[in-house]
Scaffold this active site. Structure first.
Site, PDB file in Angstrom:
ATOM      1  N   GLU A  70      86.966 -33.287 -11.197  1.00 26.76           N
ATOM      2  CA  GLU A  70      87.757 -31.999 -11.418  1.00 26.76           C
ATOM      3  C   GLU A  70      86.945 -30.783 -11.501  1.00 26.76           C
ATOM      4  OE1 GLU A  70      87.162 -31.964 -16.485  1.00 26.76           O
ATOM      5  OE2 GLU A  70      88.692 -33.286 -15.568  1.00 26.76           O
ATOM      6  N   GLN A 113      84.088 -39.164 -14.636  1.00 22.43           N
ATOM      7  CA  GLN A 113      83.787 -40.367 -14.494  1.00 22.43           C
ATOM      8  C   GLN A 113      83.705 -40.996 -16.225  1.00 22.43           C
ATOM      9  OE1 GLN A 113      80.563 -42.013 -12.401  1.00 22.43           O
ATOM     10  NE2 GLN A 113      80.490 -43.819 -13.448  1.00 22.43           N
ATOM     11  N   HIS A 171      84.912 -29.956  -8.884  1.00 26.28           N
ATOM     12  CA  HIS A 171      84.785 -29.264  -7.491  1.00 26.28           C
ATOM     13  C   HIS A 171      86.058 -30.036  -6.751  1.00 26.28           C
ATOM     14  CE1 HIS A 171      80.580 -29.578  -9.142  1.00 26.28           C
ATOM     15  NE2 HIS A 171      80.604 -28.574  -8.432  1.00 26.28           N
TER      16      HIS A 171
END
Length: 192
Positions: free
Chosen positions: A84, A124, A86
């Site tokens: 979210e 993640q 890049h």
């Protein structure tokens, strides 16, 4: 709930991709780029389809009464997501263990739940927690453990540009949070 985006929305996304390509200094009318904005719009819609899905429809009644099983483990569920920060891909594998509390879930549904959370703009750490939380909730499991290992292109192709590192995140609930023995049993099973 449909995981499709309307044709009008796809066209609007394609317009914005066209503008981005132009702003980067490219000629959007060049032969190789003429269809790129529409292709990119359809691709981004596909890889973010988790926003338009419903976990109850994914599970679709595939929770079953079952007495027994000290632990159920599904290893190495592959996933693909977008960072979210890049909007670059990260991808890897998720392993899930859970201790049933009288209920189990169809094994393919675990893979679909991984995709449900992976197919969106994501980090993640949150991905790992969301998978753990939904399995805990939907199964009322005695304990859940989720291990996620991923490669991040935002780290490999920009920034520090390091090729080797992988990132591992672990999330637990219930008995896996309080029992070192249960965690060890899970991790031992991953190596066999």
């Amino acid at each position: 709930m449909s995981d499709q985006i309307s044709e009008d929305t796809i066209k609007e996304i394609a317009f914005h991709y066209s503008e981005i390509i132009r702003l980067l200094g490219e000629d959007v009318s060049r032969e190789g780029l003429v269809k790129t904005p529409m292709r990119a719009a359809k691709a981004i819609a596909y890889v973010t389809r988790g926003y338009r899905q419903d976990p109850d429809e994914i599970i679709n009644g595939a929770v079953f009464t079952h007495e027994g099983s000290k632990m159920v483990i599904v290893k190495d569920i592959e996933f693909y997501s977008l960072c979210e920060h890049h909007i670059l891909p990260f991808f890897g594998k998720v392993s899930i263990g859970y201790i049933p509390n009288g209920r189990t879930i169809g094994l393919s549904k675990l893979a679909r739940l991984v995709d449900y959370y992976a197919r969106r703009l994501q980090v993640q750490e949150r991905l790992t927690k969301e998978i753990c939380d939904i399995i805990t909730r939907k199964l009322d499991a005695k304990g859940v453990i989720v291990v996620c290992t991923a490669d991040h292109l935002c780290m490999k192709m920009r920034g520090v540009e390091k090729q080797i590192p992988a990132t591992t995140t672990i999330e637990t609930s219930g008995e896996f949070s309080i029992s070192p023995t249960m965690r060890q049993d899970f991790f031992t099973s991953l190596t066999h």
